[in-house]
Design a protein around this motif. Sequence first.
Motif, PDB file in Angstrom:
ATOM      1  N   SER A  72       0.832  -1.204   0.000  1.00 56.46           N
ATOM      2  CA  SER A  72       0.000   0.000   0.000  1.00 56.46           C
ATOM      3  C   SER A  72       0.870   1.259   0.000  1.00 56.46           C
ATOM      4  O   SER A  72       1.819   1.374   0.777  1.00 56.46           O
ATOM      5  N   GLY A  73       0.532   2.175  -0.902  1.00 55.41           N
ATOM      6  CA  GLY A  73       1.236   3.455  -0.939  1.00 55.41           C
ATOM      7  C   GLY A  73       2.545   3.458  -1.694  1.00 55.41           C
ATOM      8  O   GLY A  73       3.174   4.510  -1.828  1.00 55.41           O
ATOM      9  N   ILE A  82       9.031   2.682  -1.567  1.00 59.72           N
ATOM     10  CA  ILE A  82       8.235   2.915  -0.357  1.00 59.72           C
ATOM     11  C   ILE A  82       8.585   4.325   0.126  1.00 59.72           C
ATOM     12  O   ILE A  82       9.710   4.576   0.569  1.00 59.72           O
ATOM     13  N   PRO A  83       7.643   5.267  -0.004  1.00 59.85           N
ATOM     14  CA  PRO A  83       7.946   6.668   0.316  1.00 59.85           C
ATOM     15  C   PRO A  83       7.725   6.991   1.800  1.00 59.85           C
ATOM     16  O   PRO A  83       6.799   6.486   2.428  1.00 59.85           O
ATOM     17  N   VAL A  84       8.582   7.829   2.316  1.00 54.93           N
ATOM     18  CA  VAL A  84       8.466   8.306   3.696  1.00 54.93           C
ATOM     19  C   VAL A  84       8.719   9.807   3.686  1.00 54.93           C
ATOM     20  O   VAL A  84       9.675  10.281   3.055  1.00 54.93           O
ATOM     21  N   GLY A  85       7.889  10.565   4.386  1.00 62.36           N
ATOM     22  CA  GLY A  85       8.075  12.013   4.449  1.00 62.36           C
ATOM     23  C   GLY A  85       7.115  12.756   3.533  1.00 62.36           C
ATOM     24  O   GLY A  85       6.326  12.163   2.801  1.00 62.36           O
ATOM     25  N   VAL A 126      12.098  10.423   1.810  1.00 64.93           N
ATOM     26  CA  VAL A 126      12.977   9.273   1.621  1.00 64.93           C
ATOM     27  C   VAL A 126      12.272   8.251   0.741  1.00 64.93           C
ATOM     28  O   VAL A 126      11.086   7.952   0.940  1.00 64.93           O
ATOM     29  N   GLU A 127      13.008   7.722  -0.220  1.00 61.69           N
ATOM     30  CA  GLU A 127      12.510   6.645  -1.070  1.00 61.69           C
ATOM     31  C   GLU A 127      13.269   5.374  -0.696  1.00 61.69           C
ATOM     32  O   GLU A 127      14.442   5.208  -1.050  1.00 61.69           O
ATOM     33  N   ALA A 150       8.597  -6.341   5.667  1.00 59.00           N
ATOM     34  CA  ALA A 150       8.613  -4.883   5.720  1.00 59.00           C
ATOM     35  C   ALA A 150       7.519  -4.304   4.828  1.00 59.00           C
ATOM     36  O   ALA A 150       6.887  -3.288   5.170  1.00 59.00           O
ATOM     37  N   ALA A 151       7.308  -4.940   3.675  1.00 60.01           N
ATOM     38  CA  ALA A 151       6.235  -4.499   2.785  1.00 60.01           C
ATOM     39  C   ALA A 151       4.875  -4.736   3.447  1.00 60.01           C
ATOM     40  O   ALA A 151       3.950  -3.932   3.291  1.00 60.01           O
TER      41      ALA A 151
END
Length: 258
Positions: A72-73, A82-85, A126-127, A150-151
Motif C-alpha cells: 500500500s502506498g 516505499i515513500p516516507v516524508g 525518503v525513497e 517490511a512491505a
Amino acid sequence: MSEKNRDGKRTARERLAAEREKQKAAERRRRGLIVGASVVCVLGLAAVIGVVAANAGKDDGGDNAGPVVAPSGANGEDSLVIPVGESGARSTLTVWEDFRCPACKSFESTYRSTIHELTDAGQLKVEYRLATIIDGNMGGSGSRTAANAAACAQDAGKFVEYHDVLFAEQPPETDDAFARTDKLIELAGKVDGLDTPAFRTCVEDGTHGAWVDKSAQAFNKGGFSGTPTVLLNGQNIYRDQTMTPAKLKQQVQEAAKG
C-alpha cells in the motif's frame, strides 16, 4: 642357409608382427578412451549450463513467484518505492537497503535519527528501495523474507517503525534467522499495533514476495556496487568520505530554504 637360421628369422618376424598388432590394439583403445572422455566432458558441460540456467531463474524470482503485489502506498516506476516524508520536500534521499546487510545496519545506526528529524520537519522525503544481495552472496532467503515482511508493515502504515526494528535486531550476516517467518512476526511485537492477523497472513503467505523479486531485479539492473546505496537528489553520498549526519542535515536544510 641352415634350417636353424631360417627358423630363427621366421620367429623374429612373427615376434615383430605380434608386437605391431599389440601397438595397433593399444592405439585403438587410446582413441576409444579419448572419444569417451570427450562425450563425458560435453555431457558435463551441458549439466553445468542447466544448473546455471536453473539458478538464474531462481535469482529472478522464477515463473512461479506469483503475482506482483505492491504494498500500500508504494510509488515510482513499477511501484517499487516505499515513500516516507512529505512529498513536497525539496530534497529526496533514495536508500537501497538489504535487511541482512551489516553495512546497511551501520548506515542506519549512524544516520537514523538525522533522517527521522528531517522527514518529521518536512524537509526531506525518503525513497526506500529493497534489495536481496546477501541472499545471493551468503545463501538463504532472509533478505527476501524480511523485505516481504517490511512491505507487509507498509500495508499497516508501520514501515518506518518495523524497518528500524529489523536493523536494530539484525542477526549476524551468516545467520539466516530472518528466513523464519515466526522470527519476523515476533519482532513485529516490538511495534505497537503491527502484530495483527492481517500482518501475520501477509508474512506467512509471502504476499509481496514477487514484488521484492522485482525490486531486487531493478537493483541489479541499476549497476549499483552494493548496499547501502544512498543518493541525495541523485548524487551518491555514501561514497563521499566527508559525509556525516551533520553535513547531510546542513545540505537538506539549505535546500529547504530555497
